[in-house]
Design an enzyme around this catalytic site. Structure first.
Site, PDB file in Angstrom:
ATOM      1  N   PRO A 261       0.816  -1.196   0.069  1.00 32.93           N
ATOM      2  CA  PRO A 261       0.256  -0.004  -0.103  1.00 32.93           C
ATOM      3  C   PRO A 261       0.726   1.202  -0.020  1.00 32.93           C
ATOM      4  O   PRO A 261       2.122   1.178   0.463  1.00 32.93           O
ATOM      5  CB  PRO A 261      -0.989  -0.084   1.154  1.00 32.93           C
ATOM      6  CG  PRO A 261      -0.121  -1.066   2.215  1.00 32.93           C
ATOM      7  CD  PRO A 261       0.755  -1.983   1.230  1.00 32.93           C
ATOM      8  N   GLU A 262       0.222   2.378  -0.661  1.00 35.62           N
ATOM      9  CA  GLU A 262       1.142   3.639  -0.588  1.00 35.62           C
ATOM     10  C   GLU A 262       0.302   4.658  -0.018  1.00 35.62           C
ATOM     11  O   GLU A 262      -0.883   4.359   0.406  1.00 35.62           O
ATOM     12  CB  GLU A 262       1.332   4.013  -2.077  1.00 35.62           C
ATOM     13  CG  GLU A 262       2.452   2.969  -2.867  1.00 35.62           C
ATOM     14  CD  GLU A 262       2.819   3.269  -4.207  1.00 35.62           C
ATOM     15  OE1 GLU A 262       3.056   4.770  -4.154  1.00 35.62           O
ATOM     16  OE2 GLU A 262       3.324   2.681  -5.148  1.00 35.62           O
TER      17      GLU A 262
ATOM     18  N   HIS B 257      -2.724 -16.603   9.870  1.00 41.10           N
ATOM     19  CA  HIS B 257      -2.015 -15.480   9.494  1.00 41.10           C
ATOM     20  C   HIS B 257      -2.525 -14.220  10.481  1.00 41.10           C
ATOM     21  O   HIS B 257      -1.997 -12.867  10.290  1.00 41.10           O
ATOM     22  CB  HIS B 257      -2.156 -15.230   7.978  1.00 41.10           C
ATOM     23  CG  HIS B 257      -1.625 -16.191   7.303  1.00 41.10           C
ATOM     24  ND1 HIS B 257      -0.633 -16.642   6.999  1.00 41.10           N
ATOM     25  CD2 HIS B 257      -2.521 -17.187   6.197  1.00 41.10           C
ATOM     26  CE1 HIS B 257      -0.380 -17.638   6.291  1.00 41.10           C
ATOM     27  NE2 HIS B 257      -1.575 -17.963   5.838  1.00 41.10           N
TER      28      HIS B 257
END
Ligand code: ZN
Length: 275
Positions: free
Chosen positions: A2-3, A93
């Site tokens: 992600p940015e 997870h």
């Protein structure tokens, strides 16, 4: 990975989900995600009984603010948050669970386990790593074209790795840096110090425009969503350069090329972005 625009989308969604919730307890299944304090028990004890007041962002870091603490969280490659009823099953997870007093829980799931969490007393979060050394936000008053020009002039590096350096300014990752350089007509392998005043001016404008358009579209076309696993995700913005190797340039029709710059896959138009 992600940015800034995606992290901003996650921030807004997460804020709607968790503000005003009180932490009853925390379960940590993978202690290495907790980077500060060193002892995971201290992390848990500090947050017990705290209420989440706000969710902020600095660069690509999320900051969960509680009554007395700031929890700085980086999702890295695969980290995802989701809110679930407490009796819903979870898989291997899921590494950190914040159990709330209202029978719901915020789960942090991270297949690669690269994500990090740092807890500090509120007010100290910007004085310590990982936020300490970050450059200005791209939408802040400090990120002027004069500032960018000075940073570009003072380095021997190529322009792309310089723009990716979060100490210069925060927010550009490998996708949006290619987009901003494409929109500026600047080849990613140009020496940063070789850019003239006009090019820097265009580059500055396009960095801000690329990121702000992506943030805005986060509210429409890349609207955040909660997937079938209950995790917050996002749709990708339509891109000019990134991931379009061999496809026609949307400006001139030339097939886009892919190369490696500073170890990162890099997409550009050989006609619009000349060396
Ligand atoms: Zn082109």
């Amino acid at each position: 990975m992600p940015e800034l625009p995606e992290v901003e989308t996650v921030r807004k969604t997460l804020k709607k989900l968790v503000v005003k919730k009180t932490i009853e307890n925390i379960t940590v299944y993978w202690p290495k995600i907790i980077k500060n304090p060193v002892e995971v028990e201290q992390f848990i004890d500090a947050l017990k009984g705290e209420t989440i007041l706000d969710v902020g962002r600095r660069g690509k870091f999320l900051i969960l603010y509680t009554d007395h603490f700031a929890m700085v969280s980086h999702l890295r490659m695969e980290g995802k948050y989701g809110l679930f009823p407490k009796d819903e099953p979870f898989d291997k997870h899921t590494h950190v669970i914040f159990h709330f007093t209202d029978e719901t829980e915020l789960r942090y799931r991270d297949v690669r386990k690269f994500g990090t969490m740092h807890l500090y007393k509120k007010g100290e979060e910007f004085l310590k790593p990982p936020l300490l050394e970050l450059g200005p936000e791209p939408f802040s008053e400090d990120f002027t074209k004069e500032y960018l020009a000075e940073k570009l002039r003072k380095t021997n590096r190529k322009v792309k790795p310089t723009l990716l350096d979060q100490k210069v300014f925060v927010g550009l990752g490998n996708i949006y840096v290619d987009e901003a350089l494409f929109r500026s007509g600047i080849h990613p392998e140009r020496l940063a110090s070789s850019l003239n005043e006009n090019e820097i001016s265009i580059l500055h404008r396009e960095i801000v425009a690329t990121l702000s358009e992506a943030v805005k579209k986060g509210g429409s076309t890349i609207r955040s969503y909660v997937n079938s696993q209950g995790e917050i995700g996002m749709f990708q913005l339509e891109l000019y350069a990134y991931g379009r190797k061999g496809e026609e340039c949307k400006r001139c029709g030339t097939p886009l090329e892919k190369t490696t710059v500073g170890g990162r896959g890099t997409h550009y138009c050989p006609n619009c972005q000349r060396l």
